[in-house]
Design an enzyme around this catalytic site. Structure first.
Site, PDB file in Angstrom:
ATOM      1  N   SER A 150     -65.631-104.548 -40.139  1.00 57.89           N
ATOM      2  CA  SER A 150     -66.733-103.745 -39.602  1.00 57.89           C
ATOM      3  C   SER A 150     -68.042-104.290 -40.148  1.00 57.89           C
ATOM      4  O   SER A 150     -68.067-105.008 -41.143  1.00 57.89           O
ATOM      5  CB  SER A 150     -66.559-102.290 -40.049  1.00 57.89           C
ATOM      6  OG  SER A 150     -67.720-101.538 -39.766  1.00 57.89           O
ATOM      7  N   HIS A 151     -69.172-103.902 -39.524  1.00 61.20           N
ATOM      8  CA  HIS A 151     -70.474-104.182 -40.118  1.00 61.20           C
ATOM      9  C   HIS A 151     -70.629-103.478 -41.460  1.00 61.20           C
ATOM     10  O   HIS A 151     -71.377-103.905 -42.323  1.00 61.20           O
ATOM     11  CB  HIS A 151     -71.599-103.635 -39.227  1.00 61.20           C
ATOM     12  CG  HIS A 151     -71.925-104.480 -38.071  1.00 61.20           C
ATOM     13  ND1 HIS A 151     -71.144-104.531 -36.951  1.00 61.20           N
ATOM     14  CD2 HIS A 151     -72.957-105.323 -37.848  1.00 61.20           C
ATOM     15  CE1 HIS A 151     -71.685-105.361 -36.095  1.00 61.20           C
ATOM     16  NE2 HIS A 151     -72.788-105.865 -36.603  1.00 61.20           N
ATOM     17  N   SER A 152     -69.954-102.374 -41.556  1.00 61.25           N
ATOM     18  CA  SER A 152     -70.135-101.516 -42.716  1.00 61.25           C
ATOM     19  C   SER A 152     -68.926-101.586 -43.631  1.00 61.25           C
ATOM     20  O   SER A 152     -67.801-101.285 -43.215  1.00 61.25           O
ATOM     21  CB  SER A 152     -70.339-100.074 -42.249  1.00 61.25           C
ATOM     22  OG  SER A 152     -70.053 -99.176 -43.293  1.00 61.25           O
ATOM     23  N   GLY A 212     -73.389-106.059 -42.083  1.00 61.07           N
ATOM     24  CA  GLY A 212     -73.199-107.390 -41.530  1.00 61.07           C
ATOM     25  C   GLY A 212     -71.736-107.780 -41.612  1.00 61.07           C
ATOM     26  O   GLY A 212     -70.911-107.021 -42.130  1.00 61.07           O
ATOM     27  N   SER A 268     -70.665-107.770 -33.791  1.00 60.84           N
ATOM     28  CA  SER A 268     -70.425-109.041 -34.474  1.00 60.84           C
ATOM     29  C   SER A 268     -69.126-109.028 -35.266  1.00 60.84           C
ATOM     30  O   SER A 268     -68.606-110.089 -35.612  1.00 60.84           O
ATOM     31  CB  SER A 268     -71.601-109.426 -35.363  1.00 60.84           C
ATOM     32  OG  SER A 268     -71.589-108.698 -36.551  1.00 60.84           O
TER      33      SER A 268
END
Lengths: 97, 139
Positions: free
Chosen positions: B19-21, B54, B81
């Site tokens: 994940s991004h997080s 990210g 992403s």
């Protein structure tokens, strides 16, 4: 119903839930029904059966303590799989989650 | 990272949540590990090294290595992403790799995959369990 064979066994067992069928006991049920040569279904109050190998479907039953779950199995190891699942339902601990 | 080793002699499928997080990835891994009674190799990766949102291909490579035990690895991305990073990882793999990507709801797919993997299922079965999460109503 699958085609019959020399090893085809159909087993049904009713189990009264010791605790609400939340995530953790549902996970135990699915683990017991996975990796054994049997197909196992659960139903509550005459509603549609769910596949015990789907933990999300087992949670989705929304079954609570005191309700009776009908456990049905088919396949060469159905007796063993149904007994294992019914035992988990009868002994589930009343913990959150 | 959240992880739990399996006590079984038979290697189980490893799972990487990306994940991004980092909080989302690690939290989902925590829930999935608990529902699986800890008998699953799962890690959550996300965020940058300095703690911002990210995704990192290097972190994903490390996570896949960490959970791999010979039975294959499932990568489950959440959005954007994370998906692109997972696809980039797979594009770098040689043919015949035993790493697969699942297109599934993140938390529900992680729980379904982890429980199925902990039961000794094959990689294809674990992918199917994750992707089947899309069809299960919660109400």
């Amino acid at each position: 119903m699958s085609a019959s064979s020399d090893h085809e066994v159909v087993v049904e067992e009713a189990a009264v839930l010791a605790a609400d069928l939340h995530a953790r006991p549902a996970g135990q049920v699915t683990r017991a029904a996975t990796g054994v040569d049997a197909r196992v279904w659960l139903s509550v109050d005459g509603r549609d059966e769910v596949n015990a190998r789907s933990v999300l479907a087992v949670m989705g039953l929304g079954a609570v303590a005191g309700q009776t779950v009908l456990v049905r199995g088919e396949g060469p190891r159905a007796a063993e799989a149904v007994a294992a699942v019914a035992s988990i339902l009868r002994t589930a601990e009343a913990v959150p989650g | 990272m959240t992880e739990a080793s399996t006590s079984s002699e038979i290697p189980t499928v490893g799972i990487v949540l990306i994940s991004h997080s980092r909080a989302i990835a690690e939290g989902a891994a925590d829930v999935a590990a608990q529902v699986s009674a800890g008998a699953v190799r799962i890690v959550g990766v996300g965020g940058t090294e300095d703690g911002r949102l990210g995704t990192s291909l290097d972190a994903l490579v490390g996570a896949v290595e960490k959970v791999s035990a010979g039975a294959g690895v499932l990568i489950l991305p959440d959005l954007g992403s994370a998906v692109l990073t997972a696809k980039a990882f797979l594009a770098d793999q040689e043919d015949g790799t035993d790493v697969m990507l699942a297109d599934a709801p993140f938390v529900e797919g992680a729980v379904a995959a982890a429980v199925t993997a902990s039961g000794g299922a094959t990689l294809a079965e674990v992918v199917a369990a994750a992707e089947g999460a899309r069809d299960v109503r919660k109400l």
